[in-house]
Write an enzyme that holds these catalytic residues in place. Structure first.
Site, PDB file in Angstrom:
ATOM      1  N   ASP A 137       0.870  -1.180   0.000  1.00  0.00           N
ATOM      2  CA  ASP A 137       0.000   0.000   0.000  1.00  0.00           C
ATOM      3  C   ASP A 137       0.901   1.223   0.000  1.00  0.00           C
ATOM      4  O   ASP A 137       1.576   1.511   0.995  1.00  0.00           O
ATOM      5  CB  ASP A 137      -0.903  -0.033   1.239  1.00  0.00           C
ATOM      6  CG  ASP A 137      -1.809   1.193   1.324  1.00  0.00           C
ATOM      7  OD1 ASP A 137      -1.678   2.113   0.481  1.00  0.00           O
ATOM      8  OD2 ASP A 137      -2.648   1.225   2.244  1.00  0.00           O
ATOM      9  N   ARG A 173      -9.009  19.162 -13.873  1.00  0.00           N
ATOM     10  CA  ARG A 173      -7.954  18.323 -13.278  1.00  0.00           C
ATOM     11  C   ARG A 173      -7.157  19.140 -12.258  1.00  0.00           C
ATOM     12  O   ARG A 173      -5.932  19.016 -12.174  1.00  0.00           O
ATOM     13  CB  ARG A 173      -7.018  17.776 -14.381  1.00  0.00           C
ATOM     14  CG  ARG A 173      -7.661  16.747 -15.299  1.00  0.00           C
ATOM     15  CD  ARG A 173      -7.884  15.417 -14.581  1.00  0.00           C
ATOM     16  NE  ARG A 173      -8.482  14.412 -15.444  1.00  0.00           N
ATOM     17  CZ  ARG A 173      -9.789  14.198 -15.553  1.00  0.00           C
ATOM     18  NH1 ARG A 173     -10.651  14.919 -14.849  1.00  0.00           N
ATOM     19  NH2 ARG A 173     -10.249  13.248 -16.344  1.00  0.00           N
ATOM     20  N   TYR A 198      -5.425  16.920  -9.489  1.00  0.00           N
ATOM     21  CA  TYR A 198      -4.539  15.984 -10.187  1.00  0.00           C
ATOM     22  C   TYR A 198      -3.317  16.696 -10.766  1.00  0.00           C
ATOM     23  O   TYR A 198      -2.169  16.304 -10.527  1.00  0.00           O
ATOM     24  CB  TYR A 198      -5.327  15.294 -11.303  1.00  0.00           C
ATOM     25  CG  TYR A 198      -4.545  14.256 -12.070  1.00  0.00           C
ATOM     26  CD1 TYR A 198      -4.212  13.046 -11.475  1.00  0.00           C
ATOM     27  CD2 TYR A 198      -4.152  14.481 -13.386  1.00  0.00           C
ATOM     28  CE1 TYR A 198      -3.499  12.087 -12.178  1.00  0.00           C
ATOM     29  CE2 TYR A 198      -3.445  13.525 -14.086  1.00  0.00           C
ATOM     30  CZ  TYR A 198      -3.123  12.331 -13.485  1.00  0.00           C
ATOM     31  OH  TYR A 198      -2.418  11.381 -14.179  1.00  0.00           O
ATOM     32  N   ARG A 246     -13.334   6.787 -16.313  1.00  0.00           N
ATOM     33  CA  ARG A 246     -13.461   8.249 -16.452  1.00  0.00           C
ATOM     34  C   ARG A 246     -14.267   8.607 -17.709  1.00  0.00           C
ATOM     35  O   ARG A 246     -15.054   9.555 -17.701  1.00  0.00           O
ATOM     36  CB  ARG A 246     -12.077   8.915 -16.495  1.00  0.00           C
ATOM     37  CG  ARG A 246     -11.362   8.886 -15.159  1.00  0.00           C
ATOM     38  CD  ARG A 246     -10.125   9.773 -15.150  1.00  0.00           C
ATOM     39  NE  ARG A 246      -9.002   9.244 -15.905  1.00  0.00           N
ATOM     40  CZ  ARG A 246      -8.172   8.303 -15.486  1.00  0.00           C
ATOM     41  NH1 ARG A 246      -8.328   7.767 -14.295  1.00  0.00           N
ATOM     42  NH2 ARG A 246      -7.164   7.896 -16.235  1.00  0.00           N
ATOM     43  N   ARG A 298      -7.834  15.530 -27.590  1.00  0.00           N
ATOM     44  CA  ARG A 298      -6.707  16.247 -26.968  1.00  0.00           C
ATOM     45  C   ARG A 298      -5.368  15.817 -27.571  1.00  0.00           C
ATOM     46  O   ARG A 298      -4.397  16.564 -27.537  1.00  0.00           O
ATOM     47  CB  ARG A 298      -6.656  15.966 -25.454  1.00  0.00           C
ATOM     48  CG  ARG A 298      -7.870  16.456 -24.707  1.00  0.00           C
ATOM     49  CD  ARG A 298      -7.652  16.435 -23.227  1.00  0.00           C
ATOM     50  NE  ARG A 298      -7.353  15.122 -22.688  1.00  0.00           N
ATOM     51  CZ  ARG A 298      -7.597  14.758 -21.434  1.00  0.00           C
ATOM     52  NH1 ARG A 298      -8.164  15.601 -20.596  1.00  0.00           N
ATOM     53  NH2 ARG A 298      -7.275  13.563 -20.990  1.00  0.00           N
TER      54      ARG A 298
HETATM   55  P1  NAD Z   1      -5.277   2.544 -13.073  1.00  0.00           P
HETATM   56  O1  NAD Z   1      -5.666   3.870 -12.486  1.00  0.00           O
HETATM   57  O2  NAD Z   1      -6.287   1.868 -13.923  1.00  0.00           O
HETATM   58  O3  NAD Z   1      -4.838   1.549 -11.903  1.00  0.00           O
HETATM   59  C1  NAD Z   1      -4.335   2.028 -10.706  1.00  0.00           C
HETATM   60  C2  NAD Z   1      -3.812   0.888  -9.837  1.00  0.00           C
HETATM   61  O4  NAD Z   1      -3.374   1.494  -8.610  1.00  0.00           O
HETATM   62  C3  NAD Z   1      -4.844  -0.156  -9.451  1.00  0.00           C
HETATM   63  O5  NAD Z   1      -4.333  -1.461  -9.709  1.00  0.00           O
HETATM   64  C4  NAD Z   1      -5.026   0.058  -7.949  1.00  0.00           C
HETATM   65  O6  NAD Z   1      -5.338  -1.125  -7.217  1.00  0.00           O
HETATM   66  C5  NAD Z   1      -3.667   0.619  -7.558  1.00  0.00           C
HETATM   67  N1  NAD Z   1      -3.669   1.355  -6.294  1.00  0.00           N
HETATM   68  C6  NAD Z   1      -4.637   2.178  -5.822  1.00  0.00           C
HETATM   69  N2  NAD Z   1      -4.290   2.620  -4.598  1.00  0.00           N
HETATM   70  C7  NAD Z   1      -3.077   2.089  -4.306  1.00  0.00           C
HETATM   71  C8  NAD Z   1      -2.214   2.174  -3.186  1.00  0.00           C
HETATM   72  N3  NAD Z   1      -2.538   2.920  -2.107  1.00  0.00           N
HETATM   73  N4  NAD Z   1      -1.037   1.496  -3.209  1.00  0.00           N
HETATM   74  C9  NAD Z   1      -0.724   0.742  -4.285  1.00  0.00           C
HETATM   75  N5  NAD Z   1      -1.497   0.606  -5.372  1.00  0.00           N
HETATM   76  C10 NAD Z   1      -2.674   1.285  -5.375  1.00  0.00           C
HETATM   77  O7  NAD Z   1      -3.887   2.688 -13.854  1.00  0.00           O
HETATM   78  P2  NAD Z   1      -3.387   3.799 -14.886  1.00  0.00           P
HETATM   79  O8  NAD Z   1      -4.534   4.555 -15.497  1.00  0.00           O
HETATM   80  O9  NAD Z   1      -2.415   3.110 -15.764  1.00  0.00           O
HETATM   81  O10 NAD Z   1      -2.633   4.886 -13.971  1.00  0.00           O
HETATM   82  C11 NAD Z   1      -1.402   4.571 -13.358  1.00  0.00           C
HETATM   83  C12 NAD Z   1      -0.631   5.849 -13.105  1.00  0.00           C
HETATM   84  O11 NAD Z   1      -0.436   6.536 -14.335  1.00  0.00           O
HETATM   85  C13 NAD Z   1      -1.317   6.860 -12.178  1.00  0.00           C
HETATM   86  O12 NAD Z   1      -0.335   7.487 -11.366  1.00  0.00           O
HETATM   87  C14 NAD Z   1      -1.913   7.855 -13.134  1.00  0.00           C
HETATM   88  O13 NAD Z   1      -2.088   9.136 -12.556  1.00  0.00           O
HETATM   89  C15 NAD Z   1      -0.851   7.884 -14.202  1.00  0.00           C
HETATM   90  N6  NAD Z   1      -1.298   8.386 -15.493  1.00  0.00           N
HETATM   91  C16 NAD Z   1      -2.345   7.783 -16.111  1.00  0.00           C
HETATM   92  C17 NAD Z   1      -2.793   8.272 -17.325  1.00  0.00           C
HETATM   93  C18 NAD Z   1      -3.969   7.648 -18.047  1.00  0.00           C
HETATM   94  O14 NAD Z   1      -4.526   8.312 -18.941  1.00  0.00           O
HETATM   95  N7  NAD Z   1      -4.358   6.417 -17.722  1.00  0.00           N
HETATM   96  C19 NAD Z   1      -2.149   9.387 -17.910  1.00  0.00           C
HETATM   97  C20 NAD Z   1      -1.067   9.971 -17.253  1.00  0.00           C
HETATM   98  C21 NAD Z   1      -0.651   9.456 -16.036  1.00  0.00           C
END
Ligand code: NAD
Length: 247
Positions: free
Chosen positions: A57, A142, A145, A186, A207
């Site tokens: 975590d 955002r 974020y 989302r 975008r």
């Molecule tokens: P996601 O959001 O679908 O998955 C997130 C994962 O984080 C899940 O498996 C969840 O169980 C885990 N998680 C949640 N709380 C947690 C904790 N306290 N400790 C450990 N794990 C935890 O995955 P994603 O969309 O690929 O996003 C991953 C990262 O990439 C994030 O930091 C997000 O902000 C960043 N990001 C995503 C995007 C996008 O468009 N998807 C774009 C830019 C940046």
């Protein structure tokens, strides 16, 4: 020989999305990967790829310290993060605290725990998940974020300059929109808000001048590069991978 052969790599939030794709990509390049997430079930099938999995975590200091002691990583990919929707006027104090804890303080925890081993070995690569929505571009709704992800860039540069002489690199990655389970949520949520899923999808896709969102594997390839010795001359940088959004 893979590009990461001989390296031990810990990934947070490896249960799905970019974290998962990166854990798999690092394993296929020969790293001994420790894929961690808060959701144990999401990690189960990674074991078949020779990946070690355990619950970590990123919001819990003891959990992070135990995980780092177990993995002793040469590479840390800090991927955990959450996207809050809304402007400053819609942001609550609780959302702010949660986001700063998960998106920023989690990296303070993991980096602090991983650094002593890296300093002893005289090498290491830390890759932090930021976003192009940060200090690079503002994206509508955002507020929290983008603020947290800008902080990630500052943290990355600070760690990089303090440890550059010790053989440790720290970079961050700044994706545009990436296909992942939470992104699909989302799109659905926005679709319900504006009354059309297709229009919501179009808002996200438009975008990116490339006319599509990224695949998680495309971002994972950048994570592999920054983790590997081939990127040995880059540190303290925000690496943008956004389909032309900020160009
Ligand atoms: P996601 O959001 O679908 O998955 C997130 C994962 O984080 C899940 O498996 C969840 O169980 C885990 N998680 C949640 N709380 C947690 C904790 N306290 N400790 C450990 N794990 C935890 O995955 P994603 O969309 O690929 O996003 C991953 C990262 O990439 C994030 O930091 C997000 O902000 C960043 N990001 C995503 C995007 C996008 O468009 N998807 C774009 C830019 C940046």
């Amino acid at each position: 020989m893979g590009r990461l052969t001989g390296k031990r790599a810990l990934v947070t939030a490896a249960g799905q999305g970019i974290g998962r794709a990166s854990a798999l990509a690092m394993a296929s390049e020969g790293a001994q990967v420790f894929a961690t997430d808060i959701n144990a079930a999401a990690l189960d099938d990674l074991i078949a790829d020779g990946i070690e999995t355990f619950v970590l975590d990123a919001r819990d200091t003891d959990s992070v310290n135990l995980g780092m002691a177990r993995a002793q990583p040469d590479v840390v990919f800090n991927c955990a993060g959450f996207v809050h929707n809304g402007t400053i006027q819609e942001a609550t104090d609780d959302d702010w605290d949660f986001a700063f804890d998960l998106n920023v303080r989690s990296m303070f925890r993991t980096i602090r725990a991983a650094l002593p081993g890296m300093v002893d070995r005289g090498s290491g690569s830390i890759v932090n998940m930021s976003s192009v929505c940060s200090s690079i571009v503002g994206a509508p709704n955002r507020f929290i974020y983008g603020t947290t992800k800008a902080a990630v860039i500052g943290m990355t540069k600070s760690v990089a300059i303090d440890y550059v002489a010790k053989g440790i690199r720290c970079n961050c990655i700044c994706p545009g929109t990436v296909e992942s389970p939470s992104w699909h949520d989302r799109v659905k949520a926005l679709g319900e808000q504006i009354g059309s899923y297709d229009a919501a999808m179009q808002q996200f896709v438009s975008r990116q001048p490339m006319g599509r969102v990224a695949k998680a594997e495309e971002v994972a390839a950048l994570v592999v590069y920054l983790s590997a010795d081939e990127s040995g001359f880059t540190t303290g940088q925000a690496h943008v991978i956004d389909g032309g959004w900020s160009s």
